[in-house]
Design an enzyme around this catalytic site. Structure first.
Site, PDB file in Angstrom:
ATOM      1  N   GLU A 108       0.812  -1.210   0.000  1.00  0.00           N
ATOM      2  CA  GLU A 108       0.000   0.000   0.000  1.00  0.00           C
ATOM      3  C   GLU A 108       0.845   1.259   0.000  1.00  0.00           C
ATOM      4  OE1 GLU A 108      -3.286  -1.692   3.165  1.00  0.00           O
ATOM      5  OE2 GLU A 108      -2.008   0.003   3.646  1.00  0.00           O
ATOM      6  N   CYS A 127       2.978   8.412   1.576  1.00  0.00           N
ATOM      7  CA  CYS A 127       3.506   7.457   2.555  1.00  0.00           C
ATOM      8  C   CYS A 127       3.712   6.134   1.823  1.00  0.00           C
ATOM      9  CB  CYS A 127       2.487   7.301   3.685  1.00  0.00           C
ATOM     10  SG  CYS A 127       2.918   6.026   4.862  1.00  0.00           S
ATOM     11  N   CYS A 134       5.242  -7.234   7.805  1.00  0.00           N
ATOM     12  CA  CYS A 134       6.273  -6.687   8.700  1.00  0.00           C
ATOM     13  C   CYS A 134       6.556  -7.691   9.814  1.00  0.00           C
ATOM     14  CB  CYS A 134       5.788  -5.370   9.300  1.00  0.00           C
ATOM     15  SG  CYS A 134       7.026  -4.580  10.350  1.00  0.00           S
ATOM     16  N   CYS A 138       4.001  -4.796  15.946  1.00  0.00           N
ATOM     17  CA  CYS A 138       3.525  -3.847  16.960  1.00  0.00           C
ATOM     18  C   CYS A 138       2.039  -4.144  17.234  1.00  0.00           C
ATOM     19  CB  CYS A 138       3.686  -2.410  16.465  1.00  0.00           C
ATOM     20  SG  CYS A 138       5.396  -1.971  16.108  1.00  0.00           S
ATOM     21  N   CYS A 141      -0.867  -2.287  15.191  1.00  0.00           N
ATOM     22  CA  CYS A 141      -0.706  -2.124  13.743  1.00  0.00           C
ATOM     23  C   CYS A 141      -1.280  -3.304  12.958  1.00  0.00           C
ATOM     24  CB  CYS A 141       0.783  -1.961  13.436  1.00  0.00           C
ATOM     25  SG  CYS A 141       1.151  -1.934  11.678  1.00  0.00           S
ATOM     26  N   CYS A 362      -2.886   1.366   8.777  1.00  0.00           N
ATOM     27  CA  CYS A 362      -1.829   0.861   7.906  1.00  0.00           C
ATOM     28  C   CYS A 362      -1.942  -0.658   7.753  1.00  0.00           C
ATOM     29  CB  CYS A 362      -0.482   1.218   8.538  1.00  0.00           C
ATOM     30  SG  CYS A 362       0.913   0.516   7.704  1.00  0.00           S
TER      31      CYS A 362
END
Ligand code: SF4
Length: 377
Positions: A108, A127, A134, A138, A141, A362
């Site tokens: 994205e 962005c 990932c 976290c 997220c 995100c």
């Protein structure tokens, strides 16, 4: 969405990644290649100008090159590595893009327009992502719940800018590497992309217009400080004690606040670039007066600014453990927290969220795409 014919898409899909992408080469490597094939070095500059300035996407269109060189390039390289797949436009003007990579994976990017007092477009920020998924996980997220799929290569990082500029027929003025992924865990590719983006030859962006956001990979922050063209650094802080930070950002078990602050001080000493601290305010977790005290101390160690950020809902990821417990702070709480920090002479802004109505968190679009592929709706 910009117009792509079905035959062009099929052609690109058939070709991309079957050969290496020329945008994965540094400019020295382009020159080395050109000379190794018996052509003069100025031809490398023509190729670079065609790809990065004129944004040409096929070697056949490179009018200044001799036919023999075009044929060599055609047989060895591709130029396009990502395709626009989907986009969602928010009522606030931001646009979330979903791109398809050659291996079918999705990433994205989010376009954010900033308008002046007269309602005119003042600047536009993009962005961009540095990974598919990932590994940092976290708790707040959505991308973290995807797990780590793979690193993006330099061409995939840079092309996110090109695709959006082409789609909107606009120039991106600022880039933040704050999308999917931890850029400092994909250091080599991100640095190569940054060197290309900030080069005089590519004319993409000045280093002053680029911000890299990290969850705090301390040794890499020091390495980044030693780069010839350091960029702005944003740190996802989100907590003022190791205990809370470890709960919501497991990476801090490897790089605690002492190590992180040591690397940040090094970054500032070497670059003289003020640091931005990102601080998502969670109700009853990191919003106490003691947090204000500790955050003020952290923020004053080097010139910096604190961005207070609202918590985006990630309930669609079916959160588990601590993720399930996270509660957003109200606007009143955020204002109050910011005022207390300002009273301690800390530079603070409450960051506006873009795209509340277009799945703002995100990783959300990519996550829904993954679910669609696996039939899990
Ligand atoms: S916030 Fe950044 S580092 Fe943390 S899981 Fe999400 S993408 Fe990764």
């Amino acid at each position: 969405m910009f117009e792509l014919t079905d035959s062009f898409i099929k052609d690109v899909k058939d070709r991309i990644h079957k050969k290496p992408n020329i945008k994965n080469l540094s400019f020295d490597e382009v020159e080395e290649f050109v000379r190794s094939k018996g052509f003069e070095r100025y031809r490398a500059d023509q190729i670079i100008n065609d790809i990065y300035v004129k944004k040409i996407e096929t070697f056949a269109e490179m009018k200044q090159l001799p036919k023999e060189l075009k044929q060599v390039l055609e047989s060895e390289f591709e130029i396009v590595s990502i395709l626009n797949q989907r986009k969602r436009v928010s009522s606030d003007g931001s646009i979330k893009y979903l791109f398809e990579l050659a291996d079918g994976k999705s990433i994205e990017a989010v376009y954010m327009p900033w308008v002046d007092d007269k309602g005119e477009l003042d600047r536009s920020t993009l962005c961009i992502s540095s990974m598919v998924g990932c590994p940092v996980a976290c708790a707040f997220c959505a991308t973290g719940t995807l797990g780590f799929k793979r690193n993006l290569n330099p061409s995939e990082i840079i092309e996110q800018i090109f695709r959006v500029e082409k789609d909107l027929n606009t120039k991106i003025n600022n880039v933040v590497i704050m999308g999917m992924g931890e850029p400092l865990l994909n250091y080599e590719n991100v640095i190569k992309a940054l060197r290309i983006m900030t080069s005089e030859k590519s004319k993409i962006l000045s280093r002053r217009k680029i911000t890299l956001s990290s969850s705090g990979i301390a040794p890499r922050i020091k390495q980044l400080a030693n780069e010839a063209k350091p960029v702005k650094l944003a740190i996802s802080l989100h907590a003022t004690t190791n205990k809370v930070r470890e709960m919501i950002m497991p990476i801090s078990k490897s790089f605690d606040l002492t190590k992180l602050m040591d690397s940040i001080e090094y970054y500032y000493r070497k670059t003289k670039i003020p640091i931005t601290y990102e601080y998502i305010l969670f109700k009853d977790l990191n919003d106490s007066d003691e947090d204000v005290e500790r955050l003020a101390k952290i923020a004053k160690r080097v010139p910096s600014r604190v961005n207070i950020i609202p918590f985006n809902d990630i309930s669609f990821t079916l959160p588990q453990g601590i993720s399930k417990e996270l509660k957003p702070a109200t606007r009143a709480l955020m204002n109050n927290f910011a005022t207390k920090l300002r009273d301690k002479n800390v530079a603070v802004i409450i960051r506006d969220t873009f795209g509340d109505d277009i799945e703002a968190a995100c990783g959300q679009l990519a996550l829904s795409e993954e679910k669609n592929k696996s039939g899990d709706k």
